[in-house]
Design a protein around this motif. Sequence first.
Motif, PDB file in Angstrom:
ATOM      1  N   ASP A 145     -46.248  -0.691   3.155  1.00  0.00           N
ATOM      2  CA  ASP A 145     -46.501   0.692   3.558  1.00  0.00           C
ATOM      3  C   ASP A 145     -47.709   1.195   2.798  1.00  0.00           C
ATOM      4  OD1 ASP A 145     -46.167   3.014   4.974  1.00  0.00           O
ATOM      5  OD2 ASP A 145     -44.400   3.718   3.902  1.00  0.00           O
ATOM      6  N   ILE A 146     -48.332   2.262   3.339  1.00  0.00           N
ATOM      7  CA  ILE A 146     -49.509   2.843   2.692  1.00  0.00           C
ATOM      8  C   ILE A 146     -49.540   4.330   2.994  1.00  0.00           C
ATOM      9  CG2 ILE A 146     -51.054   2.344   4.651  1.00  0.00           C
ATOM     10  CD1 ILE A 146     -53.222   1.696   2.478  1.00  0.00           C
ATOM     11  N   LYS A 147     -49.944   5.124   2.011  1.00  0.00           N
ATOM     12  CA  LYS A 147     -50.023   6.573   2.164  1.00  0.00           C
ATOM     13  C   LYS A 147     -51.313   7.080   1.541  1.00  0.00           C
ATOM     14  CE  LYS A 147     -46.210   7.631   4.339  1.00  0.00           C
ATOM     15  NZ  LYS A 147     -46.005   6.256   4.833  1.00  0.00           N
ATOM     16  N   VAL A 148     -51.973   8.031   2.243  1.00  0.00           N
ATOM     17  CA  VAL A 148     -53.200   8.653   1.754  1.00  0.00           C
ATOM     18  C   VAL A 148     -52.906  10.109   1.427  1.00  0.00           C
ATOM     19  CG1 VAL A 148     -55.606   9.206   2.229  1.00  0.00           C
ATOM     20  CG2 VAL A 148     -54.587   7.137   3.213  1.00  0.00           C
ATOM     21  N   THR A 149     -53.120  10.501   0.173  1.00  0.00           N
ATOM     22  CA  THR A 149     -52.954  11.896  -0.239  1.00  0.00           C
ATOM     23  C   THR A 149     -54.337  12.539  -0.351  1.00  0.00           C
ATOM     24  OG1 THR A 149     -53.031  11.413  -2.617  1.00  0.00           O
ATOM     25  CG2 THR A 149     -50.886  11.229  -1.512  1.00  0.00           C
ATOM     26  N   MET A 153     -51.068   1.578   8.416  1.00  0.00           N
ATOM     27  CA  MET A 153     -52.171   2.515   8.287  1.00  0.00           C
ATOM     28  C   MET A 153     -51.664   3.927   7.992  1.00  0.00           C
ATOM     29  SD  MET A 153     -53.251   2.842  12.353  1.00  0.00           S
ATOM     30  CE  MET A 153     -54.818   3.616  11.969  1.00  0.00           C
ATOM     31  N   ASP A 154     -52.550   4.727   7.378  1.00  0.00           N
ATOM     32  CA  ASP A 154     -52.280   6.148   7.185  1.00  0.00           C
ATOM     33  C   ASP A 154     -53.604   6.891   7.201  1.00  0.00           C
ATOM     34  OD1 ASP A 154     -50.568   8.336   6.863  1.00  0.00           O
ATOM     35  OD2 ASP A 154     -50.915   8.397   4.703  1.00  0.00           O
ATOM     36  N   VAL A 157     -47.452   0.004  -1.080  1.00  0.00           N
ATOM     37  CA  VAL A 157     -46.336  -0.810  -1.563  1.00  0.00           C
ATOM     38  C   VAL A 157     -46.713  -2.277  -1.415  1.00  0.00           C
ATOM     39  CG1 VAL A 157     -43.904  -1.389  -1.264  1.00  0.00           C
ATOM     40  CG2 VAL A 157     -44.686   0.960  -0.865  1.00  0.00           C
ATOM     41  N   PHE A 158     -46.566  -3.038  -2.502  1.00  0.00           N
ATOM     42  CA  PHE A 158     -46.989  -4.442  -2.493  1.00  0.00           C
ATOM     43  C   PHE A 158     -45.833  -5.358  -2.885  1.00  0.00           C
ATOM     44  CE2 PHE A 158     -49.087  -8.155  -4.556  1.00  0.00           C
ATOM     45  CZ  PHE A 158     -49.758  -8.631  -3.437  1.00  0.00           C
TER      46      PHE A 158
END
Length: 351
Positions: free
Chosen positions: A267-271, A208-209, A278-279
């Motif tokens: 992984d996951i990132k929210v801008t 999560m992010d 990432v898959f």
Amino acid sequence: MKHLLCILICISSLVACTSSPDTHFPRYSYFTRTKALRAQVINLDTILLRYPFRVTVRDSIAVVMDLHNIDNYLHAFTYPTWKHIASFGKRGEAPEEMLSAANIQFNSLDSLWALDPNKMEISRWKISLSTGTAERVEKIKLDKKLVRSLDFRTIGSGFLIPDYLGEHRFWEVNNNGEPIKSNGTIPSETIHTYTSRPALAQAWRSFMDFNPDNGVLAMATQLGETIEIYNLNKNTHKVLYGPAGEPKFQTGKDGSGIPSGIMGFSDIKVTKKHIYAVFQGIKFKDKLATFQRGERPEDGGRFIYVFDLEGNPVCKYTLDHPVYGIDINEETNTIVATEVESDDPIIEFKI
């Protein structure tokens, strides 16, 4: 091999869900834009990292979380020069040491939060460039109701932590480590009233992010191919299924769950404008077949999926190196990433 075994152990108690309710979620199948990215290898001034799982960058400091380091879990470097500042989060059982590490997040320029699932603690560390030190300045004990928390994000009033009992999707937790509000449910299309909720929660273990600037919380499943987007400012929730759908399992003769689908997101990132995930997309049967041939399967994902904040597919990046953790800087169009099975484990991509 160790990493795959850890995954199989973590999900060994899962029970397959076989019934199908009427709920069906939107699917994404293609991206309007695709681009191949070539990595730039970062030359570190020291050999420290054995399995760098996460990386986070804030202004002049980068911190890498290493799962398999024999001495310390956390390593701070100058950025963008990547000179070693300090290693901290000493591995051990003493009160000031860490039993494990799951994720890290900057709170301010020189303050980093780190989660220890085995101790059920979130610690805050102050990193000093001038003295080359990292000092633990705060420690928060998490309530036992949160079970063994494997991820977290900070919010103004405390933390967001996934629910691992399967009754909810995540908890809002105050600064004393106490859960104060539950949110959401697991968006499975195959859930049934007799489904084991803790098993389902393990199957749906997600990364999560959260971005406080826009109130968007994003979650991506480690198994299968499901993205969730919560806008906490607007009180909205959207679920996206990719071609592989939700996590899939078969039930073994001993009642344990055996993954029959794919390794999904790592992984996951929210801008401010986008969501990056990432898959991997590698089938478990293909991983096992590789082991049976006496070969070592690749560890990491070669794709980064980009969505807008509403969940619309924007771009698919294809990478020339497999990666696990990422940090995104849209102002400099830079992705910093970790490559867990490389002698040069920190790389960058220009987007």
